[in-house]
Design a protein around this motif. Structure first.
Motif, PDB file in Angstrom:
ATOM      1  N   ARG A  60       0.827  -1.209   0.000  1.00 26.02           N
ATOM      2  CA  ARG A  60       0.000   0.000   0.000  1.00 26.02           C
ATOM      3  C   ARG A  60       0.855   1.249   0.000  1.00 26.02           C
ATOM      4  N   GLU A  61       2.105   1.116   0.396  1.00 26.95           N
ATOM      5  CA  GLU A  61       3.036   2.243   0.440  1.00 26.95           C
ATOM      6  C   GLU A  61       3.933   2.273  -0.798  1.00 26.95           C
ATOM      7  N   TRP A  62       3.394   1.899  -1.953  1.00 26.29           N
ATOM      8  CA  TRP A  62       4.203   1.845  -3.169  1.00 26.29           C
ATOM      9  C   TRP A  62       4.831   3.198  -3.531  1.00 26.29           C
ATOM     10  N   PRO A  63       4.200   4.353  -3.269  1.00 26.99           N
ATOM     11  CA  PRO A  63       4.883   5.603  -3.615  1.00 26.99           C
ATOM     12  C   PRO A  63       6.182   5.790  -2.829  1.00 26.99           C
ATOM     13  N   LEU A  64       6.123   5.542  -1.528  1.00 25.83           N
ATOM     14  CA  LEU A  64       7.325   5.682  -0.709  1.00 25.83           C
ATOM     15  C   LEU A  64       8.359   4.630  -1.088  1.00 25.83           C
ATOM     16  N   LEU A  65       7.909   3.397  -1.325  1.00 27.99           N
ATOM     17  CA  LEU A  65       8.847   2.337  -1.689  1.00 27.99           C
ATOM     18  C   LEU A  65       9.576   2.637  -2.997  1.00 27.99           C
ATOM     19  N   SER A  66       8.860   3.173  -3.979  1.00 26.34           N
ATOM     20  CA  SER A  66       9.513   3.481  -5.252  1.00 26.34           C
ATOM     21  C   SER A  66      10.565   4.575  -5.075  1.00 26.34           C
ATOM     22  N   CYS A  67      10.274   5.567  -4.249  1.00 28.13           N
ATOM     23  CA  CYS A  67      11.258   6.629  -3.993  1.00 28.13           C
ATOM     24  C   CYS A  67      12.456   6.085  -3.226  1.00 28.13           C
ATOM     25  N   LEU A  68      12.199   5.193  -2.266  1.00 23.32           N
ATOM     26  CA  LEU A  68      13.306   4.618  -1.505  1.00 23.32           C
ATOM     27  C   LEU A  68      14.190   3.711  -2.356  1.00 23.32           C
ATOM     28  N   ILE A  70      14.843   4.175  -5.571  1.00 20.13           N
ATOM     29  CA  ILE A  70      15.693   5.081  -6.353  1.00 20.13           C
ATOM     30  C   ILE A  70      16.782   5.683  -5.459  1.00 20.13           C
ATOM     31  N   PHE A  71      16.405   6.096  -4.250  1.00 22.82           N
ATOM     32  CA  PHE A  71      17.369   6.685  -3.324  1.00 22.82           C
ATOM     33  C   PHE A  71      18.449   5.669  -2.944  1.00 22.82           C
ATOM     34  N   THR A  72      18.031   4.421  -2.696  1.00 20.14           N
ATOM     35  CA  THR A  72      18.992   3.370  -2.351  1.00 20.14           C
ATOM     36  C   THR A  72      19.926   3.088  -3.514  1.00 20.14           C
ATOM     37  N   ALA A  73      19.407   3.128  -4.738  1.00 17.95           N
ATOM     38  CA  ALA A  73      20.269   2.953  -5.913  1.00 17.95           C
ATOM     39  C   ALA A  73      21.314   4.067  -5.961  1.00 17.95           C
ATOM     40  N   GLY A  74      20.920   5.279  -5.602  1.00 17.30           N
ATOM     41  CA  GLY A  74      21.875   6.391  -5.547  1.00 17.30           C
ATOM     42  C   GLY A  74      22.955   6.163  -4.511  1.00 17.30           C
ATOM     43  N   ILE A  75      22.583   5.617  -3.365  1.00 20.09           N
ATOM     44  CA  ILE A  75      23.576   5.321  -2.327  1.00 20.09           C
ATOM     45  C   ILE A  75      24.548   4.252  -2.808  1.00 20.09           C
ATOM     46  N   VAL A  76      24.038   3.229  -3.487  1.00 17.00           N
ATOM     47  CA  VAL A  76      24.898   2.162  -4.010  1.00 17.00           C
ATOM     48  C   VAL A  76      25.858   2.721  -5.059  1.00 17.00           C
ATOM     49  N   MET A  90      19.987  10.405  -5.896  1.00 17.46           N
ATOM     50  CA  MET A  90      19.303  10.674  -4.628  1.00 17.46           C
ATOM     51  C   MET A  90      18.443  11.933  -4.726  1.00 17.46           C
ATOM     52  N   GLY A  91      18.945  12.958  -5.394  1.00 18.64           N
ATOM     53  CA  GLY A  91      18.153  14.164  -5.606  1.00 18.64           C
ATOM     54  C   GLY A  91      16.944  13.892  -6.492  1.00 18.64           C
ATOM     55  N   ALA A  92      17.146  13.051  -7.518  1.00 19.08           N
ATOM     56  CA  ALA A  92      16.025  12.690  -8.392  1.00 19.08           C
ATOM     57  C   ALA A  92      14.951  11.928  -7.614  1.00 19.08           C
ATOM     58  N   ALA A  93      15.362  11.113  -6.643  1.00 16.41           N
ATOM     59  CA  ALA A  93      14.386  10.401  -5.815  1.00 16.41           C
ATOM     60  C   ALA A  93      13.556  11.383  -4.996  1.00 16.41           C
ATOM     61  N   ALA A  94      14.182  12.426  -4.484  1.00 16.47           N
ATOM     62  CA  ALA A  94      13.441  13.431  -3.715  1.00 16.47           C
ATOM     63  C   ALA A  94      12.490  14.215  -4.623  1.00 16.47           C
ATOM     64  N   LEU A 112       4.188   9.367   2.324  1.00 15.81           N
ATOM     65  CA  LEU A 112       4.802  10.558   1.726  1.00 15.81           C
ATOM     66  C   LEU A 112       4.206  11.834   2.305  1.00 15.81           C
ATOM     67  N   GLN A 113       3.024  11.737   2.882  1.00 12.23           N
ATOM     68  CA  GLN A 113       2.419  12.932   3.453  1.00 12.23           C
ATOM     69  C   GLN A 113       2.837  13.063   4.910  1.00 12.23           C
ATOM     70  N   VAL A 114       3.456  14.206   5.191  1.00 17.19           N
ATOM     71  CA  VAL A 114       3.924  14.487   6.537  1.00 17.19           C
ATOM     72  C   VAL A 114       3.196  15.706   7.084  1.00 17.19           C
ATOM     73  N   ARG A 115       3.149  16.753   6.289  1.00 22.92           N
ATOM     74  CA  ARG A 115       2.464  17.975   6.691  1.00 22.92           C
ATOM     75  C   ARG A 115       1.427  18.293   5.604  1.00 22.92           C
ATOM     76  N   ARG A 116       1.148  19.556   5.412  1.00 22.72           N
ATOM     77  CA  ARG A 116       0.216  19.931   4.347  1.00 22.72           C
ATOM     78  C   ARG A 116       0.873  19.659   2.995  1.00 22.72           C
ATOM     79  N   ARG A 117       0.038  19.471   1.985  1.00 21.64           N
ATOM     80  CA  ARG A 117       0.539  19.092   0.668  1.00 21.64           C
ATOM     81  C   ARG A 117       1.545  20.100   0.125  1.00 21.64           C
ATOM     82  N   TRP A 118       1.236  21.395   0.219  1.00 27.29           N
ATOM     83  CA  TRP A 118       2.120  22.408  -0.357  1.00 27.29           C
ATOM     84  C   TRP A 118       3.490  22.369   0.312  1.00 27.29           C
TER      85      TRP A 118
END
Length: 143
Positions: A60-68, A70-76, A90-94, A112-118
């Motif tokens: 259900r958290e596929w958006p966060l997983l896809s970003c992670l 990409i970010f993990t690939a950047g770390i590697v 890593m910047g592209a993942a953000a 992915l939602q932490v605060r307000r959308r904007w």
């Protein structure tokens, strides 16, 4: 003057639970919210009659997983000695996380939602763009 307690009749309007009264039987359990339909591959909601797609809690958290991913690939990549390419990944993942937060409804955006959308979009896009730009603008080592 004394303080009122339970015996002064203050709580006489509250009825005890049915199963606490001797000689009474509890009501039969209510029908489950999801009832199977013969020949239908997914459970169907008894209230709406629409199929309910059940994913595991992780998927259900596929958006966060896809970003992670990409970010993990950047770390590697950065760990393999290509720090500039890794930082851009890593910047592209953000940036990708910011775009997903912008276009997805809150129910799908998940963690992915932490605060307000904007604020979420601005923080992730700005952080990702700054990381990409800085990794590109840092001059290579001479020598």
């Amino acid at each position: 003057m004394t303080a009122p307690n339970d015996r002064d009749g203050l709580f006489d309007h509250i009825e005890p639970p049915r199963d606490a009264v001797p000689g009474s039987s509890a009501e039969p359990p209510a029908e489950p919210a999801v009832t199977p339909v013969i020949g239908h591959p997914e459970p169907v909601s008894a209230v709406t009659g629409q199929a309910r797609h059940e994913l595991g809690p992780l998927w259900r958290e596929w958006p966060l997983l896809s970003c992670l991913v990409i970010f993990t690939a950047g770390i590697v990549v950065a760990g393999a000695g290509h720090w500039r390419r890794g930082a851009v990944l890593m910047g592209a993942a953000a940036v990708f996380a910011g775009v997903l937060r912008l276009v997805l409804p809150p129910k799908v955006a998940g963690l992915l939602q932490v605060r307000r959308r904007w604020f979420d979009v601005l923080a992730m896009l700005l952080g990702g763009i700054v990381m990409c730009v800085l990794s590109i603008l840092v001059p290579p080592q001479q020598g």
